[in-house]
Design a protein around this motif. Structure first.
Motif, PDB file in Angstrom:
ATOM      1  N   ASP A  11       0.808  -1.214   0.000  1.00 12.23           N
ATOM      2  CA  ASP A  11       0.000   0.000   0.000  1.00 12.23           C
ATOM      3  C   ASP A  11       0.845   1.268   0.000  1.00 12.23           C
ATOM      4  N   LYS A  46       0.655   4.164  -3.003  1.00 11.10           N
ATOM      5  CA  LYS A  46      -0.678   4.772  -3.099  1.00 11.10           C
ATOM      6  C   LYS A  46      -1.013   5.583  -1.846  1.00 11.10           C
ATOM      7  N   SER A  47      -0.664   5.035  -0.688  1.00 16.09           N
ATOM      8  CA  SER A  47      -0.964   5.742   0.561  1.00 16.09           C
ATOM      9  C   SER A  47      -0.241   7.080   0.601  1.00 16.09           C
ATOM     10  N   ALA A 100       0.859   8.773  -2.083  1.00 15.06           N
ATOM     11  CA  ALA A 100       0.315   9.625  -3.140  1.00 15.06           C
ATOM     12  C   ALA A 100      -0.977  10.297  -2.682  1.00 15.06           C
ATOM     13  N   ASP A 101      -1.806   9.551  -1.922  1.00 11.52           N
ATOM     14  CA  ASP A 101      -3.031  10.125  -1.373  1.00 11.52           C
ATOM     15  C   ASP A 101      -2.729  11.201  -0.338  1.00 11.52           C
TER      16      ASP A 101
END
Length: 688
Positions: free
Chosen positions: A203, A206-207, A209-210
């Motif tokens: 993860d 993505k984590s 990038a969020d």
């Protein structure tokens, strides 16, 4: 448990941008090396980094070491038993293995029979091996300068704040720099400062990038480049992309946003290089050019935040750059109030090297060498002397004191302003060319003479006081000076004898403690640089050694020979002729041959030796004019025809004939054969 992804992240305060890539790569290398040494299988590793984190992802990491069979060898069988009973040596070995003597085995080797023990050793769990691997990877990082924080004695490049170690969805207990591992990371310092709990190692990207963080440095770099080019396109301008600046900016941001600002057009009266240096060095801005290649009064900055009011961020950057450019304009105007030549007296106060005097002394030494070179290459001696006098004067100007990278460039501008000769002015900038292997060389004869003379003065002076480069220590950049000199002579096709120039350069020094043998020492050092030059040209070490074996002291001639022998070495005949020359060299070295190449045709009796004599004589007539015009490749093409008569000679003729006259005549024939090839190189070295 199947193979899983491992994620390791070390969270820190902002790292020096210039060190991030090296630290990131080293972190990944350290983890990869530790896993390999432990024998733990994995599919691959990926390094991630931002100013606030170093991370490594290990894909397909096995959950344990493989089981392995361990074999131990004990005492020799003869020493293990006496009268059929185990000796103390056998019993001690059995105890060390945790078994009885009757459980030991016999190991047969080429040196006899020994007592031995084999057992199946189970591999350790990867999670139990990781703490030591990670600690070693962190402590081995090439930190440029450590610091301490708080009351702790722990040291690192910057204070460390969090440590993530996830194997799949499990936290692996480990500790580094006083931090215990967990699954908590953090996003962008301003956009998403809250803690992030990673559920699984997969993860990670993505984590982040969020949370406004692009952890993949290559992706972040690509985004910066795309945004800069897009901003430039909006202005119908060309953005100048300096790769080093791009890397540095990439190390300053986690979420890049390109913004365009402007500055007053009045600053364009200052040389563009001054403005660009100020924008790059102080503010990390990308500059823009118009359709004619002229600097536009605009810049692109990379912000680390995506502001809801970008105009305020732009205004802040414009406010900051204005006094920087004003300083550059002030330095430029102040410097031009004094002629460049009037600054020469100031060089007497600038030490070049304690034992070698000042920059004024260096200029005086270099002037005679530069004038000599100019005369040799068809240049103007007076211009060469004038350029040498002015060469270092800009080093004491306000502009160069503030921006050292502008040395030479500002010399040219100030010389042009003072009305100096155009070629002299240009030479002041050209003296620093080439700055690297693939860089351009000075275009003018005056620039070439100055650049060579200045480098030779440095080389002879530093060698002359016993400070030859050693290992990675080269404070005066003598390797670069040597290679630069060679490149100027080769690319400029300058027919200059390096030994003669070095003799002249050494003669300019009043006193050198290591003067004895200095010319030969520096000459050997410079010609040795041809080894690296050859490698860059795709030329083998054997070809280099073949040419280096000859007393060639003209770099242009040396390079021509290298290229010719390189082409010759690819011919079908080359190997056989190289072997023959090696054989000839061995024969001549073992015999009391006087070195004569004069052959008495009346003493030739065998058909094969007559054929070789005729072939050598014919080739000599053909190649002599080729040698005189340095057409070495053409000459070697002619000499390649000697393969058949040479092979026939060695197959059919006994060199060491009983008759001394015949023997010496045959040795002379071989010496004449060898002499033809030695006009280019010692091709026997191709047999190495």
């Amino acid at each position: 448990m199947a193979a899983q992804t491992l994620l390791v992240e070390l969270g820190v305060e902002e790292l020096p941008p210039g060190a991030i890539n090296a630290l990131s790569d080293s972190f990944a290398d350290g983890i990869r090396r530790g896993l390999n040494e432990a024998g733990v299988a994995f599919e691959g590793t990926t390094a991630y980094s931002t100013p606030r984190r170093l991370a490594v992802r290990v894909e397909g990491l096995s959950d344990k070491q493989p089981d392995r069979e361990v074999e131990k060898r004990g005492p020799a069988l003869a020493a293990a038993f006496k009268d059929g009973q185990p000796t103390k040596a056998a019993e001690g070995f059995a105890r060390s293995c945790g078994v009885s003597v009757d459980q030991l085995i016999h190991l047969e080797t080429d040196k006899g029979t020994w007592l031995g023990f084999r057992e199946q050793q189970q591999g350790e769990a990867t999670t139990s091996l990781l703490p030591a691997i990670l600690e070693k990877a962190v402590t081995s990082l090439p930190v440029p300068k450590n610091m301490r924080w708080g009351a702790s004695r722990i040291e690192f490049s910057r204070p460390a704040h969090w440590f993530v170690v996830l194997y799949g969805d499990k936290v692996v207990p480990a500790s580094v720099l006083g931090l215990n591992s967990g699954r908590t990371t953090f996003g962008h310092r301003f956009h998403a400062p809250q803690a992030i709990e990673l559920a699984h190692a997969d993860d990670y990207l993505k984590s982040l990038a969020d949370a406004w963080v692009i952890a993949d440095r290559e992706e972040r770099r690509s985004r910066i480049l795309e945004q800069v080019l897009a901003e430039a396109e909006l202005l119908d301008a060309t953005a100048v992309i300096d790769e080093d600046l791009l890397d540095e900016v990439n190390g300053l941001v986690e979420w890049p946003v390109a913004l365009t600002g402007n500055f007053d057009e009045r600053f364009l009266e200052v040389p563009a290089e001054c403005l660009v240096s100020s924008m790059k060095a102080n503010q990390k801005y990308f500059h823009l050019l118009d359709d004619e290649g002229l600097l536009k009064p605009a810049f692109i900055t990379i912000s680390n935040i995506d502001s809801s009011e970008p105009e305020k961020v732009i205004a802040g950057n414009e406010k900051v750059i204005r006094p920087r450019l004003a300083d550059a304009a002030f330095f430029y105007e102040t410097d031009r109030k004094h002629k460049l030549a009037d600054r020469f007296s100031g060089l007497a106060n600038v030490v070049f090297q304690q034992k070698l005097g000042t920059l004024a002394d260096k200029a005086a030494r270099s002037a005679n060498v530069a004038a000599h070179i100019a005369r040799k290459i068809g240049g103007d001696e007076d211009k060469a002397r004038r350029a040498t006098q002015l060469a270092k004067c800009d080093l004491v100007t306000e502009m160069v004191l503030e921006f050292p990278e502008l040395q030479g460039i500002m010399g040219r501008y100030y010389a042009e302003h003072d009305g100096e000769d155009a070629e002299v002015a240009k030479a002041l900038e050209e003296q620093y060319l080439p700055r690297f292997a693939a860089d351009e060389i000075p275009a003018t004869r005056t620039g070439q003479a100055l650049a060579i003379a200045d480098r030779l003065d440095t080389l002879t002076g530093i060698f002359g006081i016993g400070q030859r480069p050693s290992g990675t220590k080269d404070p005066f950049a003598l390797r670069r000076a040597a290679i630069g000199t060679l490149n100027i002579m080769i690319k400029g096709e300058l027919d200059l004898d390096l030994r003669q120039l070095l003799e002249l350069a050494v003669a300019q020094h009043k006193e050198l403690p290591k003067a004895e043998g200095l010319v030969q020492e520096v000459l050997d050092y410079m010609l040795e640089r041809f080894r690296a030059w050859s490698h860059d040209e795709g030329i083998s070490a054997e070809v280099y050694l073949a040419v280096r074996a000859r007393p060639v002291t003209t770099p242009l001639d040396f390079a021509r020979r290298l290229r010719a022998v390189h082409l010759f070495a690819s011919r079908e005949e080359a190997a056989a002729l190289a072997a023959a020359n090696k054989r000839v060299s061995n024969i001549l070295s073992k015999q009391e041959h006087d070195g004569s190449i004069s052959v008495d045709a009346s003493l030739l009796s065998e058909d094969a030796e007559k054929a070789l004599y005729e072939a050598v004589t014919h080739c000599r007539d053909q190649v002599d004019p080729l040698f005189q015009n340095a057409r070495y490749s053409d000459a070697l093409d002619v000499l390649a025809s000697l393969r058949a008569p040479v092979d026939a000679f060695f197959d059919q003729v006994m060199v060491m004939a009983d008759d001394s006259a015949v023997r010496n005549n045959r040795l002379a024939l071989l010496a004449s054969l060898q002499a033809l090839f030695l006009e280019v190189a010692d091709i026997a070295e191709l047999q190495q």
